[in-house]
Design a protein around this motif. Structure first.
Motif, mmCIF file in Angstrom:
data_model
loop_
_atom_site.group_PDB
_atom_site.id
_atom_site.type_symbol
_atom_site.label_atom_id
_atom_site.label_comp_id
_atom_site.label_asym_id
_atom_site.label_seq_id
_atom_site.Cartn_x
_atom_site.Cartn_y
_atom_site.Cartn_z
ATOM 1 N N TYR A 188 36.018 -14.257 69.427
ATOM 2 C CA TYR A 188 37.430 -13.885 69.241
ATOM 3 C C TYR A 188 37.570 -12.758 68.219
ATOM 4 O O TYR A 188 36.650 -12.516 67.429
ATOM 5 N N ASP A 199 41.022 -12.429 66.517
ATOM 6 C CA ASP A 199 41.851 -13.254 65.644
ATOM 7 C C ASP A 199 42.207 -14.488 66.459
ATOM 8 O O ASP A 199 42.521 -14.370 67.635
ATOM 9 N N ARG A 259 33.573 -14.874 65.221
ATOM 10 C CA ARG A 259 34.532 -13.771 65.142
ATOM 11 C C ARG A 259 33.808 -12.473 65.454
ATOM 12 O O ARG A 259 32.992 -11.987 64.658
ATOM 13 N N THR A 275 31.471 -10.359 63.005
ATOM 14 C CA THR A 275 32.151 -9.676 61.902
ATOM 15 C C THR A 275 32.302 -10.567 60.672
ATOM 16 O O THR A 275 32.645 -10.084 59.603
ATOM 17 N N LEU A 276 32.052 -11.849 60.803
ATOM 18 C CA LEU A 276 32.086 -12.718 59.629
ATOM 19 C C LEU A 276 30.710 -12.753 58.964
ATOM 20 O O LEU A 276 30.590 -12.645 57.756
#
Lengths: 343, 343
Positions: free
Chosen positions: B203, B205, B230, B251-252
């Motif tokens: 995902y 967001d 994410r 991205t995390l």
């Protein structure tokens, strides 16, 4: 237009109440709108500009003033609806002060309350001068001046999303829906008013789900240089220079951040209004685990209370933006008219 | 109930059209509903269970079948509305095939289309057997069997959010609103059906904004061990073992990921329906930059087309879930009745 004999009581004079009451009066019904404050308008009265089009709130208020000026519509202010109960073929409505109204139908539009930021003590609202809420910031916009408590011009402002929302510790698991887009709107307004002020948004997920929200989000990044930091703020304090300091875990960079800020804006979420909770309690209306009124069905029963002749409109059922509140109120009108026709 | 003389044409027989047409017929108006397919029902016919309560779609379809069985309501199938234009005091409605209807008012409820996953070539839909869409997965749920193309049981399934949404490359900047919660619902359904199958959601967001969405999201993590990563998937391919491989930037964690999967589910977003676009083009109805129909006002004009006697209902105006679609259709009914009363 003829006045139909049916009498409808609308509990609440915010956006949903005004939309429903004005529309029903315009259709020829006798309507009584009960508003707890001195005048209708609800939260709209506090707002400066509305997302996503940054329309002045005043324009929308004027629209509703006109919409609710109708000979069929009686407005009672400074009063709350305490209880509703089925009585004969109608609904008996008990008001604060002891008066009663006999109605053929009731629309409950008791709305929401903003989360009380004092409850998140770790953010320092009411402790540090320059920790304010999103509603306080709107008041500053309305005064045309965004400034620190000592009157000086801020150079760094941080907006903290999800204050009182998605937070088990304050018993609010729900998302308040409007805070992300409100933050983006407010960030743009700050940047336009104070071009040398840096603005930071601290978010968990950017929930820009509505029409033109995503565009607003892009605009805020591409044209207004708003900074977005994915992370939950853990606490705010004040350092030796009397500047605010926040601690946040930057979950994208994967490191803890400590930042100095001049103003912290707490994006306060939406909660079920106290008056609505008391009315529900007294009248046997069901509430969900989020404390908002629970309709009889998630899908097609969205305006139905389960009590005969009693309908729900707007944010007493869940957080909503103004557009959706108006649609929900119109839907309540449809359900009410259907019910009255079928009696 | 008496039949009122006014005649209303409803363009579209999906959720919004069925709600509006059935309600107006029930109020005593003469209604003609025009549906392009062989039967009303729209996208609901494809669905297995609905969020957030996992209600069987069949139940909601049955409700609408009953709601639209009314002597005042005529249903014309296999037909589209080609053009509407003001004519005398009413609206002239041109149908495919050349027939015309004279209406007092028209409700446009032409709905949405699912994004065509072939357009995101890098995800391999139509190229690799086990890349499917969220709609394909619903069909598997309806058959009671989630399996790979060769019939074998999958052990790892990945759900890719935002396919055709928030994506400038395919000219869709808008969020489709329902994909995140649909993914969570589908992830739970997979985990219940195939407890040994791992499920991953990719995902940008998590937009769990609606009532009970956040609770569903928590349930998926706490009780069903759905994994949330994410990151945006950049491409899908097949390796030497004939297993799907995706590349994604986590991205995390801040690092690129390469993962083997048995099935990739593309969560396809919502786009303005082609029939609605042609109708808008022929009739001079305004469309927004997202191609959906643009109402006269973001706030209180949400059902108004700007054409006299022509109103909008549902997802022809923006992505919406079923609950909001029903409210929006009821709001269109209110606006239509107001208009007819005021003539």
């Amino acid at each position: 237009m003829k006045t139909m004999s049916a009498h409808i009581v609308v509990a609440g004079g915010g956006v949903a109440g005004m939309e429903a009451a004005g529309t029903l009066a315009g259709m020829g019904y006798r309507v009584t709108m009960i508003e707890k404050d001195d005048a209708p308008g609800g939260h709209l009265l506090q707002w400066h500009a509305l997302f996503p089009d940054r329309r002045p709130a005043d324009e929308v208020i004027s629209h509703f003033r006109k919409h609710t000026e109708h000979p069929n519509l009686r407005i009672i202010t400074g009063t709350t609806v305490e209880k509703v109960r089925n009585h004969g073929s109608g609904v008996l409505v008990s008001l604060s002060g002891g008066a009663e109204e006999q109605a053929d139908a009731v629309i409950v539009a008791t709305g929401f309350e903003l989360f009380d930021a004092h409850r998140k003590e770790e953010y320092g609202y009411g402790i540090y001068d320059n920790v304010i809420t999103s509603a306080d910031l709107e008041a500053m916009f309305n005064r045309g001046l965004v400034a620190k408590a000592d009157g000086s011009v801020p150079s760094r402002i941080g907006l903290v999303h999800c204050v009182g929302s998605r937070d088990e510790k304050v018993n609010n698991n729900h998302c308040s829906k409007v805070c992300c887009v409100t933050a983006v709107k407010q960030a743009i307004e700050i940047r336009k008013m104070l071009p040398s002020c840096e603005v930071f948004c601290f978010y968990m997920d950017m929930r820009m789900y509505g029409p033109y929200y995503e565009e607003l989000y892009r605009e805020s990044q591409e044209y207004h240089n708003v900074n977005f930091i994915r992370g939950k703020v853990s606490e705010a304090s004040v350092n030796i220079n009397n500047r605010l300091v926040i601690k946040v875990e930057d979950t994208l960079a994967g490191r803890p951040l400590k930042m100095e800020l001049d103003i912290i804006v707490l994006m306060v979420g939406m909660e079920m209004a106290g008056a609505g909770m008391r009315l529900a309690e007294a009248s046997g209306m069901k509430r969900g685990i989020n404390r908002f009124l629970e309709s009889t069905d998630h899908h097609y029963g969205n305006n139905l209370s389960g009590l005969r002749g009693v309908f729900y409109a707007g944010t007493c059922t869940a957080p909503m933006n103004i557009t959706d509140t108006i649609s929900h109120a119109r839907a309540a009108v449809t359900e009410t008219v259907k019910y009255l026709n079928s009696r």
